[in-house]
Scaffold this motif. Structure first.
Motif, PDB file in Angstrom:
ATOM      1  N   ILE A  84       0.798  -1.365  -0.002  1.00 49.64           N
ATOM      2  CA  ILE A  84       0.128   0.108  -0.018  1.00 49.64           C
ATOM      3  C   ILE A  84       0.766   1.263   0.085  1.00 49.64           C
ATOM      4  O   ILE A  84       0.297   2.248   0.139  1.00 49.64           O
ATOM      5  N   THR A  85       2.199   1.120  -0.212  1.00 56.49           N
ATOM      6  CA  THR A  85       2.968   2.299  -0.337  1.00 56.49           C
ATOM      7  C   THR A  85       2.731   2.831  -1.981  1.00 56.49           C
ATOM      8  O   THR A  85       2.139   2.037  -2.804  1.00 56.49           O
ATOM      9  N   GLU A  86       3.139   3.954  -2.222  1.00 51.67           N
ATOM     10  CA  GLU A  86       2.862   4.418  -3.627  1.00 51.67           C
ATOM     11  C   GLU A  86       3.334   3.501  -4.703  1.00 51.67           C
ATOM     12  O   GLU A  86       2.838   3.098  -5.749  1.00 51.67           O
ATOM     13  N   GLU A  87       4.700   3.242  -4.312  1.00 48.86           N
ATOM     14  CA  GLU A  87       5.333   2.308  -5.298  1.00 48.86           C
ATOM     15  C   GLU A  87       4.738   0.709  -5.212  1.00 48.86           C
ATOM     16  O   GLU A  87       4.488   0.189  -6.530  1.00 48.86           O
ATOM     17  N   GLY A  88       4.370   0.284  -4.286  1.00 57.46           N
ATOM     18  CA  GLY A  88       3.667  -1.148  -4.245  1.00 57.46           C
ATOM     19  C   GLY A  88       2.215  -1.152  -5.031  1.00 57.46           C
ATOM     20  O   GLY A  88       1.949  -2.043  -5.341  1.00 57.46           O
ATOM     21  N   MET A  89       1.510  -0.024  -4.632  1.00 59.01           N
ATOM     22  CA  MET A  89       0.265   0.165  -5.142  1.00 59.01           C
ATOM     23  C   MET A  89       0.317  -0.089  -6.686  1.00 59.01           C
ATOM     24  O   MET A  89      -0.786  -0.456  -7.422  1.00 59.01           O
ATOM     25  N   GLN A  90       1.379   0.453  -7.336  1.00 60.99           N
ATOM     26  CA  GLN A  90       1.189   0.460  -8.946  1.00 60.99           C
ATOM     27  C   GLN A  90       1.506  -0.976  -9.422  1.00 60.99           C
ATOM     28  O   GLN A  90       1.222  -1.136 -10.604  1.00 60.99           O
ATOM     29  N   MET A  91       1.653  -2.001  -8.725  1.00 59.65           N
ATOM     30  CA  MET A  91       1.909  -3.307  -8.924  1.00 59.65           C
ATOM     31  C   MET A  91       0.269  -3.952  -8.903  1.00 59.65           C
ATOM     32  O   MET A  91       0.223  -5.175  -9.140  1.00 59.65           O
ATOM     33  N   LEU A  92      -0.668  -3.260  -8.146  1.00 60.78           N
ATOM     34  CA  LEU A  92      -2.085  -3.899  -7.820  1.00 60.78           C
ATOM     35  C   LEU A  92      -2.940  -3.789  -8.942  1.00 60.78           C
ATOM     36  O   LEU A  92      -2.709  -2.737  -9.749  1.00 60.78           O
ATOM     37  N   THR A  93      -4.108  -4.356  -8.935  1.00 58.11           N
ATOM     38  CA  THR A  93      -5.099  -4.121  -9.910  1.00 58.11           C
ATOM     39  C   THR A  93      -5.743  -2.639  -9.653  1.00 58.11           C
ATOM     40  O   THR A  93      -5.707  -2.045  -8.542  1.00 58.11           O
ATOM     41  N   LEU A  94      -6.299  -1.899 -10.523  1.00 59.83           N
ATOM     42  CA  LEU A  94      -7.170  -0.668 -10.348  1.00 59.83           C
ATOM     43  C   LEU A  94      -8.063  -0.989  -9.272  1.00 59.83           C
ATOM     44  O   LEU A  94      -8.163  -0.039  -8.365  1.00 59.83           O
ATOM     45  N   GLU A  95      -8.602  -1.952  -9.041  1.00 58.85           N
ATOM     46  CA  GLU A  95      -9.839  -2.029  -8.155  1.00 58.85           C
ATOM     47  C   GLU A  95      -9.309  -2.222  -6.813  1.00 58.85           C
ATOM     48  O   GLU A  95      -9.833  -1.503  -5.803  1.00 58.85           O
ATOM     49  N   ASP A  96      -7.994  -2.892  -6.521  1.00 60.09           N
ATOM     50  CA  ASP A  96      -7.456  -2.873  -5.336  1.00 60.09           C
ATOM     51  C   ASP A  96      -6.751  -1.388  -4.988  1.00 60.09           C
ATOM     52  O   ASP A  96      -6.857  -1.070  -3.883  1.00 60.09           O
ATOM     53  N   GLN A  97      -6.428  -0.634  -5.955  1.00 61.37           N
ATOM     54  CA  GLN A  97      -5.881   0.493  -5.620  1.00 61.37           C
ATOM     55  C   GLN A  97      -6.987   1.572  -5.204  1.00 61.37           C
ATOM     56  O   GLN A  97      -6.723   2.266  -4.372  1.00 61.37           O
ATOM     57  N   GLN A  98      -8.065   1.238  -5.764  1.00 61.87           N
ATOM     58  CA  GLN A  98      -8.952   2.210  -5.442  1.00 61.87           C
ATOM     59  C   GLN A  98      -9.716   2.009  -4.205  1.00 61.87           C
ATOM     60  O   GLN A  98     -10.162   2.770  -3.290  1.00 61.87           O
ATOM     61  N   LEU A  99      -9.606   0.660  -3.658  1.00 62.52           N
ATOM     62  CA  LEU A  99     -10.073   0.321  -2.070  1.00 62.52           C
ATOM     63  C   LEU A  99      -9.048   0.728  -1.287  1.00 62.52           C
ATOM     64  O   LEU A  99      -9.417   1.269  -0.234  1.00 62.52           O
ATOM     65  N   ILE A 100      -7.635   0.651  -1.419  1.00 57.53           N
ATOM     66  CA  ILE A 100      -6.893   1.323  -0.580  1.00 57.53           C
ATOM     67  C   ILE A 100      -6.654   2.716  -0.160  1.00 57.53           C
ATOM     68  O   ILE A 100      -6.821   3.166   0.629  1.00 57.53           O
ATOM     69  N   THR A 101      -6.967   3.410  -1.617  1.00 55.73           N
ATOM     70  CA  THR A 101      -6.887   4.820  -1.525  1.00 55.73           C
ATOM     71  C   THR A 101      -8.336   5.235  -0.642  1.00 55.73           C
ATOM     72  O   THR A 101      -8.226   6.227   0.030  1.00 55.73           O
ATOM     73  N   SER A 102      -9.413   4.413  -1.003  1.00 55.39           N
ATOM     74  CA  SER A 102     -10.685   4.869  -0.141  1.00 55.39           C
ATOM     75  C   SER A 102     -10.429   4.644   1.262  1.00 55.39           C
ATOM     76  O   SER A 102     -10.727   5.706   2.212  1.00 55.39           O
ATOM     77  N   VAL A 103      -9.700   3.489   1.772  1.00 56.65           N
ATOM     78  CA  VAL A 103      -9.516   3.259   3.128  1.00 56.65           C
ATOM     79  C   VAL A 103      -8.506   4.407   3.913  1.00 56.65           C
ATOM     80  O   VAL A 103      -8.898   4.876   4.807  1.00 56.65           O
ATOM     81  N   LYS A 104      -7.562   4.490   3.043  1.00 56.10           N
ATOM     82  CA  LYS A 104      -6.625   5.550   3.486  1.00 56.10           C
ATOM     83  C   LYS A 104      -7.301   7.030   3.985  1.00 56.10           C
ATOM     84  O   LYS A 104      -7.082   7.807   4.844  1.00 56.10           O
ATOM     85  N   ALA A 105      -8.228   7.420   2.830  1.00 56.35           N
ATOM     86  CA  ALA A 105      -8.832   8.545   3.053  1.00 56.35           C
ATOM     87  C   ALA A 105      -9.797   8.652   4.175  1.00 56.35           C
ATOM     88  O   ALA A 105      -9.786   9.579   4.808  1.00 56.35           O
ATOM     89  N   ARG A 106     -10.512   7.561   4.211  1.00 54.61           N
ATOM     90  CA  ARG A 106     -11.164   7.373   5.708  1.00 54.61           C
ATOM     91  C   ARG A 106     -10.669   7.286   6.873  1.00 54.61           C
ATOM     92  O   ARG A 106     -10.874   8.218   7.738  1.00 54.61           O
ATOM     93  N   LEU A 107      -9.646   6.789   6.937  1.00 59.08           N
ATOM     94  CA  LEU A 107      -8.908   6.890   8.185  1.00 59.08           C
ATOM     95  C   LEU A 107      -8.228   8.154   8.429  1.00 59.08           C
ATOM     96  O   LEU A 107      -7.967   8.784   9.577  1.00 59.08           O
ATOM     97  N   ILE A 108      -7.721   8.937   7.367  1.00 58.98           N
ATOM     98  CA  ILE A 108      -7.222  10.187   7.457  1.00 58.98           C
ATOM     99  C   ILE A 108      -8.089  11.125   7.922  1.00 58.98           C
ATOM    100  O   ILE A 108      -7.749  12.234   8.702  1.00 58.98           O
ATOM    101  N   SER A 109      -9.445  11.210   7.392  1.00 63.38           N
ATOM    102  CA  SER A 109     -10.444  12.058   7.955  1.00 63.38           C
ATOM    103  C   SER A 109     -11.096  11.714   9.291  1.00 63.38           C
ATOM    104  O   SER A 109     -11.632  12.523  10.166  1.00 63.38           O
ATOM    105  N   ASN A 110     -11.321  10.416   9.427  1.00 64.28           N
ATOM    106  CA  ASN A 110     -11.993  10.019  10.580  1.00 64.28           C
ATOM    107  C   ASN A 110     -11.272   9.120  11.736  1.00 64.28           C
ATOM    108  O   ASN A 110     -11.757   8.414  12.497  1.00 64.28           O
ATOM    109  N   GLY A 111      -9.910   8.750  11.401  1.00 58.83           N
ATOM    110  CA  GLY A 111      -9.154   7.953  11.949  1.00 58.83           C
ATOM    111  C   GLY A 111      -8.170   8.135  13.277  1.00 58.83           C
ATOM    112  O   GLY A 111      -8.757   9.293  14.043  1.00 58.83           O
ATOM    113  N   PRO A 112      -7.341   7.588  13.276  1.00 57.51           N
ATOM    114  CA  PRO A 112      -6.563   7.371  14.761  1.00 57.51           C
ATOM    115  C   PRO A 112      -5.874   8.899  15.024  1.00 57.51           C
ATOM    116  O   PRO A 112      -5.521   9.589  13.935  1.00 57.51           O
ATOM    117  N   TYR A 113      -5.718   9.159  16.070  1.00 59.71           N
ATOM    118  CA  TYR A 113      -4.988  10.206  16.493  1.00 59.71           C
ATOM    119  C   TYR A 113      -3.446   9.687  16.908  1.00 59.71           C
ATOM    120  O   TYR A 113      -3.253   8.924  18.113  1.00 59.71           O
TER     121      TYR A 113
END
Length: 225
Positions: A84-113
């Motif tokens: 899920i690093t920027e370089e590693g995500m390039q090796m994943l499918t577009l669907e997987d990339q979208q899922l990871i990006t979505s979760v990252k955004a979710r945790l950044i906005s509502n996530g841990p301190y």
């Protein structure tokens, strides 16, 4: 309860509840940090904002591991930290990339301190600030990794940390979880596989932490692990 541990024998009696102090005791590399990340992800899935004080793991690594743990719990999909690093995500499918990006955004906005600079002298002030910003569960990984030792004995520092955590969870409706290395006596018992008959303090440097805790969990390696 804020959330369960995911272990029915515990969740039927003592899940992650408000006004509770839990202590996880384990030797190095058994998985204290990993379990705390698992619990933090479970809380996030329940809409509970966790506070996470890093020990010896960098803040960015904690966030990445929390993302992979959240995805595994929520979607049953396994990604490594490098995936899920920027370089590693390039090796994943577009669907997987979208899922990871979505979760990252979710945790950044509502996530841990997540903090790296928790000091023995500012535990209460830092956690009170985080509580006022919405945190309801607090993880400290681990007792001997905070900043600001200033030549003081570790026994004094861990004792004061335990008392601060006790007072904090008594005053506020929060769950507090602290990781600790085992005491020398516990190490000896664990080697003999007699931890179930424990009659001494399990926590390193200070017995106050285990005395003040509402629950103490002793984690140790066995053949299955």
């Amino acid at each position: 309860p804020l959330a369960g541990y995911g272990v029915p024998q515990l969740d039927d009696q003592t899940p992650m509840m408000r006004h509770r102090l839990a202590v996880f005791v384990a030797r190095e590399n058994v998985g204290k940090t990993r379990i705390m990340l698992h619990l933090a992800a479970a809380l996030l899935r329940k809409g509970v904002k966790p506070f996470f004080a890093c020990g010896e793991t960098p803040k960015d690594s904690i966030f990445i591991d929390l993302v992979t743990t959240y995805i595994f719990q929520e979607y049953g999909m396994h990604f490594t930290s490098s995936d899920i690093t920027e370089e590693g995500m390039q090796m994943l499918t577009l669907e997987d990339q979208q899922l990871i990006t979505s979760v990252k955004a979710r945790l950044i906005s509502n996530g841990p301190y997540i903090v790296e600079n928790l000091s023995y002298d500012n535990v209460t002030a830092t956690m009170t600030k985080a509580y006022n910003e919405g945190c309801q569960a607090f993880f400290i990984d681990h007792t001997q990794s905070l900043r600001g030792r200033k030549g003081r004995s570790m026994n004094e520092l861990v004792t004061n940390l335990a008392l601060d955590c006790r007072e904090f969870k008594n005053e506020y409706p929060v769950y507090v979880c602290v990781a600790s290395h085992p005491s020398t006596d516990l190490k000896d018992l664990m080697q003999k596989d007699k931890a179930k008959s424990l009659q001494i303090s399990p926590t390193a440097q200070s017995s106050t932490l285990s005395t003040e805790a509402d629950e103490v969990f002793i984690l140790y390696e066995n053949d299955l692990l």
